[in-house]
Write an enzyme that holds these catalytic residues in place. Structure first.
Site, PDB file in Angstrom:
ATOM      1  N   THR A  14       0.819  -1.217   0.000  1.00  0.00           N
ATOM      2  CA  THR A  14       0.000   0.000   0.000  1.00  0.00           C
ATOM      3  C   THR A  14       0.849   1.261   0.000  1.00  0.00           C
ATOM      4  O   THR A  14       0.623   2.185  -0.790  1.00  0.00           O
ATOM      5  CB  THR A  14      -0.929   0.001   1.228  1.00  0.00           C
ATOM      6  N   VAL A  15       1.857   1.306   0.866  1.00  0.00           N
ATOM      7  CA  VAL A  15       2.662   2.520   0.990  1.00  0.00           C
ATOM      8  C   VAL A  15       3.589   2.696  -0.212  1.00  0.00           C
ATOM      9  O   VAL A  15       3.682   3.790  -0.794  1.00  0.00           O
ATOM     10  CB  VAL A  15       3.470   2.507   2.300  1.00  0.00           C
ATOM     11  N   LYS A 103       8.310   1.927  12.261  1.00  0.00           N
ATOM     12  CA  LYS A 103       8.413   2.349  13.662  1.00  0.00           C
ATOM     13  C   LYS A 103       8.897   1.237  14.576  1.00  0.00           C
ATOM     14  O   LYS A 103       9.655   1.481  15.517  1.00  0.00           O
ATOM     15  CB  LYS A 103       7.093   2.910  14.172  1.00  0.00           C
ATOM     16  N   GLY A 132       1.487   8.809  10.580  1.00  0.00           N
ATOM     17  CA  GLY A 132       1.181   8.928   9.155  1.00  0.00           C
ATOM     18  C   GLY A 132       1.550  10.262   8.549  1.00  0.00           C
ATOM     19  O   GLY A 132       2.711  10.656   8.528  1.00  0.00           O
ATOM     20  N   ASP A 199       1.836  -1.046  19.020  1.00  0.00           N
ATOM     21  CA  ASP A 199       2.093  -0.123  17.915  1.00  0.00           C
ATOM     22  C   ASP A 199       2.269   1.299  18.442  1.00  0.00           C
ATOM     23  O   ASP A 199       3.219   2.011  18.073  1.00  0.00           O
ATOM     24  CB  ASP A 199       0.940  -0.180  16.913  1.00  0.00           C
ATOM     25  N   LYS A 203       5.749   4.020  18.602  1.00  0.00           N
ATOM     26  CA  LYS A 203       5.744   5.429  18.196  1.00  0.00           C
ATOM     27  C   LYS A 203       6.085   6.339  19.367  1.00  0.00           C
ATOM     28  O   LYS A 203       6.810   7.331  19.206  1.00  0.00           O
ATOM     29  CB  LYS A 203       4.366   5.784  17.615  1.00  0.00           C
TER      30      LYS A 203
END
Length: 443
Positions: A14-15, A103, A132, A199, A203
């Site tokens: 996707t990225v 991350k 993001g 997650d 970060k």
């Protein structure tokens, strides 16, 4: 004529696909801003793709790309902490600048990676690793560089925020909303990293290092998920003027004594006042609230995930590196903001506090048998532990003879609260365990 800057994109999910699309869509704008032609020379992919420009080399040997003379900047968007680490380290040793959205890799191995990059006079850029498309890394490293950060609080996982928003707005259970989040692609088939806070902890480790000038210490982040949050608690919080959010906190504590001075790094469900900006960040949006001196509180809000948002952050890093390459002169690698904002030799050994040393307010839900004096016993235990009560709410009985009592406390060191709860649960009039959720006024 200025030399073209050649990019390699490792990973076409996707990225990676989003980065290709952004470059194709905004090619003229990128050149006008950078003064250079920016081209994709190679992509790393497991299988040949027919939808890729035939002028771009497709290569399954990622290590070969990392050392290719046909590449100036490596963009790593494959994820994980094993192969990605090996590739990035190899690229650095071959003099390549690196842009990554990884991350987990940086939170767990960033100290080693950044040290190697410094030794080889190259840069590792990672705006896309946190929140993001919100440019929080650039803000923290550059725009707030003259400020002393006192604390920051972030809703930095969109999946968790979506779940908490749906529970509050629509009265849905955690399990029900999680299933929908998976169907919508917000949550993975295995949602552990999102709903258990891992997650967000990755970060937060990055943000805290930039904020306070400390080495990355992901292993010291206190982490608590949202699986046990009930609709009952969401409703009671609302009634008391709060909302429950899954928040990451990094707080500088002076402490009243040496034992409680240091940095708090914590991710957990939190009651925050309904009228604060952070409480009104809903759905899959992300936001980071930073309190610094002399600026005060500033909020950074936007899309925390998705192809467009993440590609925007990746390319912001690429543009910075293009400017670095454009300013290179006689071996000097140009303008360089330190990876963690502070000069590497100036990173502090300020301790990260253990969970029992942290200081927060608390929401307590106690189910008590409707016996005379039980509320007095509970308040006495809290008072004896040095815990000040801010509000008490007694609700109608849910079960015969059992009354829910909701208590909000002022901030207290966690070890004191642990002892108080242990004593409350030993009272004969208490039914079951005391439910506790941390509370923060964000002031």
């Amino acid at each position: 004529m200025s030399k073209s800057i050649k990019l390699a994109i490792l990973g076409l999910g996707t990225v990676g696909t989003g980065v290709i699309n952004l470059i194709n869509d905004n090619l003229d704008e990128l050149k006008r801003r950078s003064g250079r032609d920016i081209i994709i020379s190679e992509v790393g992919t497991r299988r040949q793709r027919d939808d890729i420009d035939p002028n771009i080399i497709q290569n399954h040997d990622l290590m070969a790309i990392a050392e290719s003379d046909n590449v100036d900047i490596i963009i790593e968007v494959i994820g994980g902490t094993t192969l990605a680490k090996d590739i990035i380290m190899h690229a650095i040793k071959n003099g390549k600048h690196v842009v990554t959205a990884n991350k987990a890799l940086l939170a767990e191995h960033g100290n080693e990676i950044f040290a190697l990059a410094e030794a080889h006079n190259v840069h590792v850029a990672y705006e896309a690793a946190v929140a993001g498309g919100i440019p929080i890394i650039k803000v923290m490293r550059e725009a707030l560089a003259a400020n002393k950060v006192d604390w920051l609080a972030g809703i930095i996982n969109g999946t968790g925020n979506f779940i908490m928003t749906e529970m509050r707005d629509k009265g849905r259970t955690f399990a029900d909303v999680l299933t929908e989040a998976q169907e919508l692609g917000y949550a993975e088939a295995d949602p552990t990293f999102d709903v258990e806070g891992i997650d967000a902890a990755h970060k937060l480790a990055l943000l805290a290092s930039i904020a306070f000038g400390i080495p990355l210490q992901f292993d010291k982040v206190y982490c608590e998920g949202i699986r046990n949050i009930t609709l009952q608690d969401v409703s009671y919080a609302e009634e008391l003027g709060y909302r429950i959010k899954h928040v990451g906190f990094a707080v500088r504590r002076a402490g009243t004594d040496g034992d409680n001075a240091g940095i708090e790094l914590r991710v957990h469900p939190t009651l925050i006042p309904q009228d604060t900006l952070l409480a009104n960040v809903n759905g899959v949006k992300n936001a980071v609230l930073v309190n610094s001196h002399p600026l005060g509180q500033t909020l950074y809000y936007g899309d925390g995930a998705g192809a467009g948002a993440t590609a925007s952050a990746v390319m912001a890093d690429v543009m910075d590196l293009v400017r670095v390459l454009s300013s290179t002169n006689h071996g000097d690698n140009g303008h360089h903001v330190p990876h963690l904002s502070f000069q590497p030799e100036q990173l502090s050994d300020t301790p990260v506090l253990r969970a029992e040393q942290m200081t927060t307010g608390y929401y307590l839900r106690v189910h008590a048998f409707d016996n005379p004096g039980v509320l007095a016993d509970i308040t006495r235990i809290l008072s004896d532990a040095g815990i000040n009560i801010d509000a008490i709410l007694q609700k109608p009985a849910h079960k015969v003879g059992q009354v829910p009592v909701i208590i909000l406390t002022l901030p207290v060191v966690e070890s004191q609260m642990n002892l108080a709860i242990e004593k409350i649960e030993k009272l004969e009039a208490i039914a079951g365990k005391v439910v506790r959720i941390r509370l923060d006024e964000l002031a």
